[in-house]
Design an enzyme around this catalytic site. Structure first.
Site, PDB file in Angstrom:
ATOM      1  N   HIS A  64     -48.276   5.958  29.141  1.00  0.00           N
ATOM      2  CA  HIS A  64     -46.850   6.259  29.272  1.00  0.00           C
ATOM      3  C   HIS A  64     -46.404   7.355  28.300  1.00  0.00           C
ATOM      4  O   HIS A  64     -47.101   7.670  27.324  1.00  0.00           O
ATOM      5  CB  HIS A  64     -46.025   4.997  29.034  1.00  0.00           C
ATOM      6  CG  HIS A  64     -46.179   4.452  27.628  1.00  0.00           C
ATOM      7  ND1 HIS A  64     -45.511   4.983  26.536  1.00  0.00           N
ATOM      8  CD2 HIS A  64     -46.932   3.441  27.145  1.00  0.00           C
ATOM      9  CE1 HIS A  64     -45.845   4.326  25.445  1.00  0.00           C
ATOM     10  NE2 HIS A  64     -46.711   3.381  25.785  1.00  0.00           N
ATOM     11  N   GLU A  83     -49.181  -3.918  27.815  1.00  0.00           N
ATOM     12  CA  GLU A  83     -49.854  -3.760  26.529  1.00  0.00           C
ATOM     13  C   GLU A  83     -50.233  -5.128  25.982  1.00  0.00           C
ATOM     14  O   GLU A  83     -49.755  -6.174  26.460  1.00  0.00           O
ATOM     15  CB  GLU A  83     -48.906  -3.019  25.573  1.00  0.00           C
ATOM     16  CG  GLU A  83     -49.472  -2.700  24.192  1.00  0.00           C
ATOM     17  CD  GLU A  83     -50.727  -1.849  24.250  1.00  0.00           C
ATOM     18  OE1 GLU A  83     -51.804  -2.418  24.570  1.00  0.00           O
ATOM     19  OE2 GLU A  83     -50.655  -0.641  23.961  1.00  0.00           O
TER      20      GLU A  83
END
Length: 218
Positions: free
Chosen positions: A13, A87
């Protein structure tokens, strides 16, 4: 000779304020900052010509928004948001500066390395290796996080994926692009890792540290 089944483009990202401030995010749902939005648009332009047939992203906003920028150039390709691509869960460390002290073993709420490794391997088997076979190789987009990508790739290299010629492992920086080519028999080649050549800013202007990835050592 094995036939190529798919090329998987794995993108981290764009930048967040937490990245810039070395704050551990984990599964905290942070947003792209102005630089991260710019990076998302640049990686989208770099991947404009890739004929994506499938797209997967972490459901956390910093990843899903990056994926949306990329898919603006690929109308008709559905985006699947998956919690499995999140994550590492950093528990009590989320929202704290890198270097914060974690709880003693047995009391910590941080996701273990073993659990995360199992999660990445399970996601790869259930999603990538389950892509439907087509007459032409599929191109799949995957947008996730630095820690997740590092653990995933290292796990693949320990199994049925080999390192391509001249490919070197290093830091997984914001909007970096890694590519794994998968054959029909499930074996693969890491043909590119963490490339950021699409970014206009010099490498030193990109956030070098990744508090979440560094946090994998705890």
């Amino acid at each position: 000779m094995a036939v190529a089944m798919a090329r998987v483009y794995i993108v981290r990202h764009g930048e967040t304020d937490e990245n810039r401030q070395a704050i551990i995010q984990g599964q905290f749902d942070s947003h792209l900052n102005a630089k991260g939005i710019e990076q998302g648009k640049r990686v989208a332009e770099a991947l404009r010509a890739v004929p994506f047939t499938a797209a997967f992203t972490s459901d956390l906003v910093r990843a899903s928004k990056t994926a949306e920028y990329i898919l603006e150039h690929h109308p008709g390709v559905p985006l699947r948001k998956q919690t499995e691509l999140r994550e590492r869960y950093m528990g009590e460390l989320q929202g704290k500066k890198y270097g914060a002290k974690m709880l003693p073993p047995g009391e910590s709420t941080v996701e273990s390395i073993e659990a995360m490794s199992a999660r990445t391997a399970r996601w790869w088997a259930d999603t990538v290796l389950a892509l439907p076979r087509r007459s032409e190789p599929q191109c799949a987009l995957v947008v996730s996080h630095g820690g997740f990508i590092g653990v995933l790739v290292k796990g693949l290299l320990n199994k049925r994926v080999r390192l391509g010629k001249d490919v070197q492992m290093g830091r997984c920086l914001n909007t970096s692009v890694s590519i794994v080519e998968i054959m029909e028999d499930g074996r693969g080649v890491l043909v590119q890792y963490a490339d950021i050549s699409h970014l206009a800013e010099s490498r030193k202007e990109v956030v070098q540290g990744n508090a979440d990835e560094q946090g994998l050592r705890v």
